[in-house]
Design an enzyme around this catalytic site. Structure first.
Site, PDB file in Angstrom:
ATOM      1  N   ASP A   1      -2.434 -14.856  -4.274  1.00  0.00           N
ATOM      2  CA  ASP A   1      -4.266 -14.878  -4.154  1.00  0.00           C
ATOM      3  C   ASP A   1      -4.652 -14.978  -5.667  1.00  0.00           C
ATOM      4  OD1 ASP A   1      -6.737 -14.557  -3.910  1.00  0.00           O
ATOM      5  OD2 ASP A   1      -6.674 -12.474  -2.713  1.00  0.00           O
TER       6      ASP A   1
ATOM      7  N   HIS B   1     -12.252  -9.582 -10.450  1.00  0.00           N
ATOM      8  CA  HIS B   1     -11.940  -9.332 -11.962  1.00  0.00           C
ATOM      9  C   HIS B   1     -13.079  -9.814 -12.732  1.00  0.00           C
ATOM     10  CE1 HIS B   1      -8.096  -7.719 -10.678  1.00  0.00           C
ATOM     11  NE2 HIS B   1      -7.861  -8.823 -10.249  1.00  0.00           N
TER      12      HIS B   1
ATOM     13  N   HIS C   1      22.966  24.702  -2.609  1.00  0.00           N
ATOM     14  CA  HIS C   1      24.047  25.637  -2.486  1.00  0.00           C
ATOM     15  C   HIS C   1      25.062  25.172  -3.626  1.00  0.00           C
ATOM     16  CE1 HIS C   1      22.284  25.642   1.454  1.00  0.00           C
ATOM     17  NE2 HIS C   1      22.188  26.913   1.412  1.00  0.00           N
TER      18      HIS C   1
ATOM     19  N   ASP D   1      -8.407  -4.274  -8.167  1.00  0.00           N
ATOM     20  CA  ASP D   1      -7.659  -4.643  -7.308  1.00  0.00           C
ATOM     21  C   ASP D   1      -7.561  -3.757  -6.013  1.00  0.00           C
ATOM     22  OD1 ASP D   1      -6.884  -7.081  -7.770  1.00  0.00           O
ATOM     23  OD2 ASP D   1      -5.350  -6.526  -9.261  1.00  0.00           O
TER      24      ASP D   1
ATOM     25  N   HIS E   1      -8.972 -14.743  -5.933  1.00  0.00           N
ATOM     26  CA  HIS E   1      -9.938 -13.429  -6.053  1.00  0.00           C
ATOM     27  C   HIS E   1     -10.216 -13.168  -7.415  1.00  0.00           C
ATOM     28  CE1 HIS E   1      -6.275 -11.592  -7.647  1.00  0.00           C
ATOM     29  NE2 HIS E   1      -6.761 -10.418  -7.905  1.00  0.00           N
TER      30      HIS E   1
END
Ligand code: FES
Ligand code: FE2
Length: 434
Positions: free
Chosen positions: A204, A212, A103, A354, A207
């Site tokens: 982390d 990877h 408005h 990931d 991993h």
């Protein structure tokens, strides 16, 4: 029935599987985590001039971050006070006032409601515009150009909240000339819980070789040296943490993006002023992954900066910027932006690896029998130490200390009614982790 005291066992290093999907826990997180902690809003380089603005979110609340005429920064809920539609639809821009698309109520950069179309004809003098300004985020502070907002007026200052992590942030952000975020950012929506990527980045390293493995093989790189002395992990009182690998920070980035390597001004220990120690110089050129509690992460050396905005317990919006040294040339910045989105953008080679893991940690943990088990973050338990040279509680680089530290403060947040209780509860944080 939810008993928050049963979700996290700091001493055992375990967490309930409910924390990744439970709606009741999520509602409590909105109140006691996101409603109480400092959340990343913007970097000053995105809003360099008066009237510049960016839009973002604090958890699920849309927020407008607006540079003021005096150079300070304010943040407001990005929502019109009339019928509640989103006020600013743009991602970023510059304006001394914004009009609502519904408005036409118009607000200035200080958040005041300035004009209401046909006000005299339709409202007479019944509308008190002074009470209809944008709702302001009560606390906005910045550190080294990173602007954070907090919804809780009783929270400690941003610098206190950064705690021991400030010493480390000083190292990675103290390149001559400072750092900046290059946008516009990449965005994607993933079906996961907001804590999973944050815990991944908070510490982390474990991993890397598995998750990877294929990309590392493709670029002919070993994962990392996981042995003693290869790096350092650290956690702090308010849940921030990181892992630092003592390899040169850009070696992975340059393997993935050799065209950036051709023009890249890498960081050198001699960039730093004379008063810095050898340890500070070593960390300055090392590779880092880290997270600010609750939902902001970075990779120093892959030059990635991210926020994981929750959209319910099992969905997030990821926002990704290239984190650049201001002294880089325009061509370097252009190539860096390509490199960042190629590695950790929506379809990034490393991001994709990931996100598969993060998605599979949500739905399967809902199973009636599965949910009765615990998650395990026990690596390095008993090895954590205080170190005269490095603030916080620290351990070897490959450890789950930072994940335990992250959930320790998370548990304190969920159990506390206010900051006073939270401060008391987190007072003995070092003893809890050592
Ligand atoms: S909803 Fe914004 S002017 Fe009506
Ligand atoms: Fe990863």
């Amino acid at each position: 029935m939810l008993d928050v005291n049963e979700l996290i066992d700091v001493e055992a290093g375990t967490q309930s599987r409910r924390i990744f999907w439970d709606k009741e826990i999520y509602e409590l997180e909105l109140e006691r985590v996101f409603g109480r902690c400092w959340l990343f809003l913007a970097h000053e380089s995105q809003i360099p001039n008066p009237n510049d603005y960016v839009t973002t979110r604090m958890a699920e609340d849309d927020v407008l971050v607006w540079r003021q005429a005096d150079g300070s920064t304010k943040a407001f809920l990005n929502q019109c006070l009339h019928r509640g539609t989103k006020l600013c639809m743009a991602e970023a821009g510059s304006a001394n006032a914004l009009s609502c698309i519904y408005h036409g109520w118009q607000y200035d950069a200080a958040g005041n409601l300035k004009t209401v179309p046909l006000e005299n004809m339709l409202y007479g003098d019944s509308l008190d515009k002074s009470k209809l300004g944008l709702r302001e985020v009560p606390r906005v502070e910045s550190y080294r150009g990173f602007v954070f907002g907090c919804m809780d007026p009783d929270a400690p200052s941003l610098e206190e909240f950064l705690g021991d992590d400030k010493w480390y942030m000083d190292i990675w952000s103290d390149v001559p000339g400072g750092v900046e975020l290059l946008g516009p950012p990449g965005r994607s929506i993933i079906r996961t819980n907001w804590k999973l990527p944050t815990e991944g980045f908070v510490g982390d390293v474990y991993h890397l070789g598995m998750t990877h493995g294929s990309i590392l093989k493709a670029i002919a790189r070993p994962a990392a040296d996981f042995g003693p002395g290869a790096g350092l992990q650290s956690t702090s009182r308010y849940g921030h943490g990181h892992a630092i690998q003592f390899m040169h920070q850009n070696s992975l980035l340059h393997s993935v993006s050799p065209e950036l390597a051709e023009v890249h001004q890498v960081r050198k220990p001699e960039d730093l002023p004379e008063d810095r120690t050898d340890d500070q110089r070593k960390l300055y050129t090392s590779f880092w992954d880290g997270s600010f509690f609750p939902n902001c992460s970075y990779l120093i050396g892959l030059n990635v900066f991210k926020v994981w905005h929750p959209i319910g317990p099992d969905k997030i919006e990821i926002v990704t910027w290239a984190l650049a040294d201001k002294r880089m040339s325009d061509e370097e910045k252009r190539r860096l932006t390509v490199a960042v989105h190629r590695t950790f953008g929506t379809a990034g080679t490393l991001e994709g690896d990931d996100m598969d893991n993060f998605e599979f940690c949500v739905r399967p943990n809902k199973g009636y029998f599965t949910r009765q088990g615990k998650l395990n973050a026990q690596m390095g338990k008993g090895n954590a130490r205080l170190d005269p040279k490095f603030p916080g509680v620290v351990d070897e680089m490959v450890s789950e200390l930072s994940i335990r530290g992250y959930y320790r403060f998370y548990a304190d947040c969920l159990a506390s009614e206010n900051w006073e209780e939270l401060q008391k509860r987190s007072e003995k944080w070092k003893e809890q982790l050592l």
